[in-house]
Design a protein around this motif. Structure first.
Motif, PDB file in Angstrom:
ATOM      1  N   PRO A 329     -38.019  25.798 -27.469  1.00  0.00           N
ATOM      2  CA  PRO A 329     -36.585  26.024 -27.678  1.00  0.00           C
ATOM      3  C   PRO A 329     -35.753  24.885 -27.099  1.00  0.00           C
ATOM      4  CG  PRO A 329     -37.657  28.011 -26.862  1.00  0.00           C
ATOM      5  CD  PRO A 329     -38.656  26.903 -26.750  1.00  0.00           C
ATOM      6  N   PRO A 330     -34.810  24.376 -27.862  1.00  0.00           N
ATOM      7  CA  PRO A 330     -33.958  23.296 -27.359  1.00  0.00           C
ATOM      8  C   PRO A 330     -33.005  23.811 -26.283  1.00  0.00           C
ATOM      9  CG  PRO A 330     -33.147  24.072 -29.473  1.00  0.00           C
ATOM     10  CD  PRO A 330     -34.442  24.794 -29.226  1.00  0.00           C
ATOM     11  N   THR A 331     -32.625  22.927 -25.401  1.00  0.00           N
ATOM     12  CA  THR A 331     -31.660  23.263 -24.363  1.00  0.00           C
ATOM     13  C   THR A 331     -30.333  22.583 -24.685  1.00  0.00           C
ATOM     14  OG1 THR A 331     -32.387  21.394 -23.020  1.00  0.00           O
ATOM     15  CG2 THR A 331     -33.452  23.515 -22.614  1.00  0.00           C
ATOM     16  N   VAL A 332     -29.247  23.240 -24.303  1.00  0.00           N
ATOM     17  CA  VAL A 332     -27.920  22.700 -24.534  1.00  0.00           C
ATOM     18  C   VAL A 332     -27.450  22.054 -23.243  1.00  0.00           C
ATOM     19  CG1 VAL A 332     -25.548  23.230 -25.201  1.00  0.00           C
ATOM     20  CG2 VAL A 332     -27.451  24.492 -26.222  1.00  0.00           C
ATOM     21  N   THR A 333     -27.283  20.746 -23.274  1.00  0.00           N
ATOM     22  CA  THR A 333     -26.890  19.989 -22.093  1.00  0.00           C
ATOM     23  C   THR A 333     -25.369  19.873 -22.017  1.00  0.00           C
ATOM     24  OG1 THR A 333     -26.962  17.880 -23.272  1.00  0.00           O
ATOM     25  CG2 THR A 333     -29.025  18.668 -22.271  1.00  0.00           C
ATOM     26  N   PRO A 334     -24.829  19.564 -20.842  1.00  0.00           N
ATOM     27  CA  PRO A 334     -23.386  19.345 -20.739  1.00  0.00           C
ATOM     28  C   PRO A 334     -22.885  18.257 -21.688  1.00  0.00           C
ATOM     29  CG  PRO A 334     -24.343  19.564 -18.562  1.00  0.00           C
ATOM     30  CD  PRO A 334     -25.494  19.507 -19.521  1.00  0.00           C
ATOM     31  N   LEU A 335     -23.682  17.229 -21.905  1.00  0.00           N
ATOM     32  CA  LEU A 335     -23.257  16.156 -22.798  1.00  0.00           C
ATOM     33  C   LEU A 335     -23.113  16.657 -24.234  1.00  0.00           C
ATOM     34  CD1 LEU A 335     -22.558  13.206 -23.219  1.00  0.00           C
ATOM     35  CD2 LEU A 335     -25.015  12.710 -23.482  1.00  0.00           C
ATOM     36  N   GLU A 336     -24.028  17.530 -24.673  1.00  0.00           N
ATOM     37  CA  GLU A 336     -23.920  18.070 -26.023  1.00  0.00           C
ATOM     38  C   GLU A 336     -22.654  18.921 -26.178  1.00  0.00           C
ATOM     39  OE1 GLU A 336     -27.648  20.083 -26.302  1.00  0.00           O
ATOM     40  OE2 GLU A 336     -28.583  18.471 -27.434  1.00  0.00           O
ATOM     41  N   LEU A 337     -22.313  19.698 -25.163  1.00  0.00           N
ATOM     42  CA  LEU A 337     -21.091  20.483 -25.229  1.00  0.00           C
ATOM     43  C   LEU A 337     -19.856  19.593 -25.258  1.00  0.00           C
ATOM     44  CD1 LEU A 337     -21.705  23.524 -22.844  1.00  0.00           C
ATOM     45  CD2 LEU A 337     -21.555  23.532 -25.325  1.00  0.00           C
ATOM     46  N   ILE A 338     -19.862  18.547 -24.436  1.00  0.00           N
ATOM     47  CA  ILE A 338     -18.726  17.627 -24.414  1.00  0.00           C
ATOM     48  C   ILE A 338     -18.569  16.947 -25.767  1.00  0.00           C
ATOM     49  CG2 ILE A 338     -17.894  15.463 -23.399  1.00  0.00           C
ATOM     50  CD1 ILE A 338     -19.082  16.400 -20.748  1.00  0.00           C
ATOM     51  N   ASP A 339     -19.689  16.567 -26.383  1.00  0.00           N
ATOM     52  CA  ASP A 339     -19.626  15.951 -27.712  1.00  0.00           C
ATOM     53  C   ASP A 339     -19.013  16.880 -28.748  1.00  0.00           C
ATOM     54  OD1 ASP A 339     -20.585  13.395 -27.256  1.00  0.00           O
ATOM     55  OD2 ASP A 339     -22.675  14.011 -27.391  1.00  0.00           O
ATOM     56  N   ALA A 340     -19.219  18.189 -28.592  1.00  0.00           N
ATOM     57  CA  ALA A 340     -18.777  19.146 -29.616  1.00  0.00           C
ATOM     58  C   ALA A 340     -17.344  19.610 -29.418  1.00  0.00           C
ATOM     59  CB  ALA A 340     -19.711  20.361 -29.619  1.00  0.00           C
ATOM     60  N   MET A 341     -16.704  19.292 -28.299  1.00  0.00           N
ATOM     61  CA  MET A 341     -15.377  19.826 -28.000  1.00  0.00           C
ATOM     62  C   MET A 341     -14.287  18.860 -28.423  1.00  0.00           C
ATOM     63  SD  MET A 341     -15.852  21.713 -24.337  1.00  0.00           S
ATOM     64  CE  MET A 341     -16.902  23.151 -24.197  1.00  0.00           C
ATOM     65  N   PRO A 342     -13.285  19.346 -29.173  1.00  0.00           N
ATOM     66  CA  PRO A 342     -12.197  18.473 -29.639  1.00  0.00           C
ATOM     67  C   PRO A 342     -11.397  17.848 -28.502  1.00  0.00           C
ATOM     68  CG  PRO A 342     -12.214  20.551 -30.854  1.00  0.00           C
ATOM     69  CD  PRO A 342     -13.165  20.708 -29.724  1.00  0.00           C
ATOM     70  N   ILE A 343     -11.313  18.534 -27.355  1.00  0.00           N
ATOM     71  CA  ILE A 343     -10.512  18.008 -26.265  1.00  0.00           C
ATOM     72  C   ILE A 343     -11.051  16.686 -25.735  1.00  0.00           C
ATOM     73  CG2 ILE A 343     -11.757  19.238 -24.448  1.00  0.00           C
ATOM     74  CD1 ILE A 343      -9.100  19.681 -23.048  1.00  0.00           C
ATOM     75  N   PHE A 344     -12.348  16.441 -25.949  1.00  0.00           N
ATOM     76  CA  PHE A 344     -12.967  15.198 -25.493  1.00  0.00           C
ATOM     77  C   PHE A 344     -13.222  14.230 -26.642  1.00  0.00           C
ATOM     78  CE2 PHE A 344     -14.755  18.476 -22.513  1.00  0.00           C
ATOM     79  CZ  PHE A 344     -13.921  18.155 -21.454  1.00  0.00           C
ATOM     80  N   GLY A 345     -12.576  14.461 -27.777  1.00  0.00           N
ATOM     81  CA  GLY A 345     -12.839  13.650 -28.960  1.00  0.00           C
ATOM     82  C   GLY A 345     -12.463  12.188 -28.794  1.00  0.00           C
ATOM     83  N   SER A 346     -11.501  11.882 -27.934  1.00  0.00           N
ATOM     84  CA  SER A 346     -11.059  10.493 -27.778  1.00  0.00           C
ATOM     85  C   SER A 346     -11.884   9.712 -26.768  1.00  0.00           C
ATOM     86  CB  SER A 346      -9.578  10.471 -27.353  1.00  0.00           C
ATOM     87  OG  SER A 346      -9.415  11.100 -26.098  1.00  0.00           O
ATOM     88  N   LEU A 347     -12.823  10.365 -26.099  1.00  0.00           N
ATOM     89  CA  LEU A 347     -13.633   9.674 -25.095  1.00  0.00           C
ATOM     90  C   LEU A 347     -14.757   8.886 -25.765  1.00  0.00           C
ATOM     91  CD1 LEU A 347     -14.021  12.425 -22.329  1.00  0.00           C
ATOM     92  CD2 LEU A 347     -12.251  10.670 -22.565  1.00  0.00           C
ATOM     93  N   VAL A 348     -15.112   7.771 -25.144  1.00  0.00           N
ATOM     94  CA  VAL A 348     -16.257   6.985 -25.621  1.00  0.00           C
ATOM     95  C   VAL A 348     -17.525   7.559 -25.006  1.00  0.00           C
ATOM     96  CG1 VAL A 348     -14.840   4.931 -25.915  1.00  0.00           C
ATOM     97  CG2 VAL A 348     -15.998   5.328 -23.744  1.00  0.00           C
ATOM     98  N   THR A 349     -18.666   7.097 -25.477  1.00  0.00           N
ATOM     99  CA  THR A 349     -19.941   7.655 -25.045  1.00  0.00           C
ATOM    100  C   THR A 349     -20.130   7.553 -23.537  1.00  0.00           C
ATOM    101  OG1 THR A 349     -20.912   7.086 -27.182  1.00  0.00           O
ATOM    102  CG2 THR A 349     -22.429   7.544 -25.382  1.00  0.00           C
ATOM    103  N   ALA A 350     -19.789   6.392 -22.955  1.00  0.00           N
ATOM    104  CA  ALA A 350     -19.972   6.215 -21.513  1.00  0.00           C
ATOM    105  C   ALA A 350     -19.102   7.184 -20.718  1.00  0.00           C
ATOM    106  CB  ALA A 350     -19.649   4.771 -21.132  1.00  0.00           C
ATOM    107  N   GLU A 351     -17.876   7.425 -21.179  1.00  0.00           N
ATOM    108  CA  GLU A 351     -16.981   8.337 -20.478  1.00  0.00           C
ATOM    109  C   GLU A 351     -17.492   9.778 -20.581  1.00  0.00           C
ATOM    110  OE1 GLU A 351     -12.784   5.919 -21.112  1.00  0.00           O
ATOM    111  OE2 GLU A 351     -13.480   7.341 -22.634  1.00  0.00           O
ATOM    112  N   LYS A 352     -18.014  10.135 -21.734  1.00  0.00           N
ATOM    113  CA  LYS A 352     -18.590  11.471 -21.884  1.00  0.00           C
ATOM    114  C   LYS A 352     -19.811  11.637 -20.981  1.00  0.00           C
ATOM    115  CE  LYS A 352     -17.075  12.102 -26.681  1.00  0.00           C
ATOM    116  NZ  LYS A 352     -17.501  12.301 -28.088  1.00  0.00           N
ATOM    117  N   ALA A 353     -20.624  10.618 -20.908  1.00  0.00           N
ATOM    118  CA  ALA A 353     -21.814  10.683 -20.054  1.00  0.00           C
ATOM    119  C   ALA A 353     -21.421  10.831 -18.585  1.00  0.00           C
ATOM    120  CB  ALA A 353     -22.680   9.451 -20.259  1.00  0.00           C
TER     121      ALA A 353
END
Length: 489
Positions: A329-353
């Motif tokens: 079973p796959p696990t849902v990481t904080p990074l995956e949640l951040i990628d899916a949320m519109p509030i963080f849509g303007s962040l670049v990959t490094a900032e999300k990480a």
């Protein structure tokens, strides 16, 4: 005084006066108009009886030329006022009964019968026309007209049957056996008009409508039940999958929770667990929105629980299907949640990480109050698994599911929560504190404007507890100032 006025002149004067009075009295004063009409009709009747001028027998034409015309006109006016008096009484009766749909039908029927009867009476008693011969001749004409208007007459009599039977009323949502459905917008002698879900008008002849099986979705109320079949890969025990589906249904805002939604197992094989979700919506017009939301909730909860959707059924067994023994079973990481949320849509990959690295796991037990209305959360919570119920002023305000977040207004603007949040099931969330955002806002000040724009699209509370209202630009600026105040920018 009456000795100087002939009875015929009196009849004509009263009849014409009644017509004038009918037009003078306002339309809204129906009872006043009817009473005046009945009184004047009674006066005409007394004059006829008093001077032995019976309107119900033909006495021949008294005299010829100018002498005959006034008498005929007087009798015609009497019969016309009799028809109007009868129609007025019927209308008053139907209004008092308070049944508008039957009132319209019966009124049309009575008006037609009364006028037809009055016309025959005028011909027989005023002009001496032999009605028997006329009826015999009109019978042949009626047969010819009936054959020519067979379809129209079928619609008319079907309309009468539908009106008397009352399978629906204006405003009801009906479903026909041929798949046509919509809300009844109008109904007349000839046809019934349905407004479909796509706002189109479908005109159905009454004769066709009377032959089709009809389901009235609006009775006893508009609650509409839906069934949604799904297939899940058998990677977990059926009881676990059923609980995940129940959680998905419980977190849906567009469906009714009473009666309670039901998860029905349909079958199990090596490739899939087949089941059906059964739930109700408040109105048929909400079916599309409810179906979309339920599918969204099912996807979120399946992803949070590590469940996999099954492949579509095929004719044969092809490939290796995932099972509980073979799948990881796959696990849902904080990074995956951040990628899916519109509030963080303007962040670049490094900032999300960087944000994901600072996330802390938080857990809440079922029934635990996470935050009360008006209290401030200093962390932004991203729901990893579970369902959170929202209540504002003691009233339910929907649910939050995996992939949703809360606490952003308190973290970014320093304001209290607009609703009380309570764990409806065991909830796992990733928490981000202010320190994680401080570095981002310091490195990229424009990020505050992006966050303010996102937050201003909803109902945001100012730091003093008052709701920010007004023009959208004003809300954005107010939220931006709150963010800058909290982070001292």
């Amino acid at each position: 005084m009456f000795s100087t006025v002939s009875p015929i002149d009196m009849l004509i004067g009263i009849g014409l006066g009644s017509i004038v009075l009918w037009h003078v009295v306002p339309v809204g004063r129906t009872k006043t108009r009817l009473i005046a009409q009945l009184v004047l009709f009674a006066a005409m009747t007394l004059v006829l009886v008093g001077y032995d001028l019976s309107p119900v027998r033909f006495e021949g034409f008294r005299g010829s030329g100018p002498e005959a015309l006034p008498l005929q006109a007087a009798k015609l006016l009497w019969w016309l006022h009799l028809a109007w008096a009868l129609i007025g009484l019927v209308r008053i009766y139907l209004v008092l009964e308070g049944r508008p749909r039957e009132a319209r039908l019966l009124q049309d029927l009575v008006v037609g019968i009364v006028y037809l009867g009055m016309a025959c009476s005028m011909l027989a008693f005023v002009f001496g026309v032999p009605i028997g011969t006329l009826v015999a001749t009109s019978g042949v004409v009626a047969i010819l007209l009936g054959l020519a208007l067979q379809s129209t007459l079928g619609d008319v009599f079907s309309g009468i049957a539908l009106t008397v039977g009352r399978p629906y009323v204006i405003g009801d949502w009906i479903l026909l056996a041929d798949g046509t459905e919509g809300r009844v917008a109008a109904s007349n002698w000839r046809s019934t008009h349905l407004r479909t879900g796509s706002s189109n008008i479908v005109v159905i002849p009454n004769s066709l409508l009377a032959k089709l099986a009809l389901t009235n979705v609006s009775r006893p109320n508009e609650t509409h039940f839906m069934m949604l079949p799904l297939r899940i890969a058998p990677t977990r025990m059926p009881s676990v999958i059923v609980e995940v589906m129940r959680a998905a249904l419980a977190s849906s805002n567009a469906i009714l929770q009473t009666p309670a939604p039901v998860v029905v197992l349909l079958g199990l094989d090596a490739s899939a667990l087949a089941f059906e979700l059964q739930f109700a919506v408040r109105s048929p017009s909400q079916r599309v929105a409810a179906r979309n939301e339920v599918l969204d909730r099912v996807y979120r909860h399946c992803k949070a629980a590590g469940l996999l959707l099954a492949l579509p059924p095929t004719g044969g067994f092809a490939g290796n299907h995932p099972t509980e023994e073979t799948v990881h079973p796959p696990t849902v990481t904080p990074l995956e949640l951040i990628d899916a949320m519109p509030i963080f849509g303007s962040l670049v990959t490094a900032e999300k990480a960087a944000l994901a690295a600072s996330a802390v796991t938080r857990s809440f037990e079922r029934g635990e109050v996470i935050v009360r209305e008006g209290e401030r959360l200093t962390n932004l919570m991203m729901i990893r698994a579970g369902t959170v119920a929202r209540q504002c002023n003691g009233e339910p305000r929907g649910f939050l599911s995996p992939g949703d977040c809360f606490g952003e207004t308190g973290l970014l603007t320093g304001s209290g929560e607009a609703c009380t949040l309570e764990a409806l099931s065991r909830v796992t969330a990733y928490a981000l504190d202010q320190n994680a955002f401080s570095g981002l806002l310091a490195d990229r000040p424009a990020l505050a404007e992006d966050l303010a724009l996102h937050l201003s699209q909803g109902v945001v509370s100012a730091p003093n507890g008052a709701n920010v209202a007004g023009h959208s630009d004003g809300r954005v600026q107010a939220v931006l100032r709150s963010i800058q105040t909290v982070f001292h920018r």
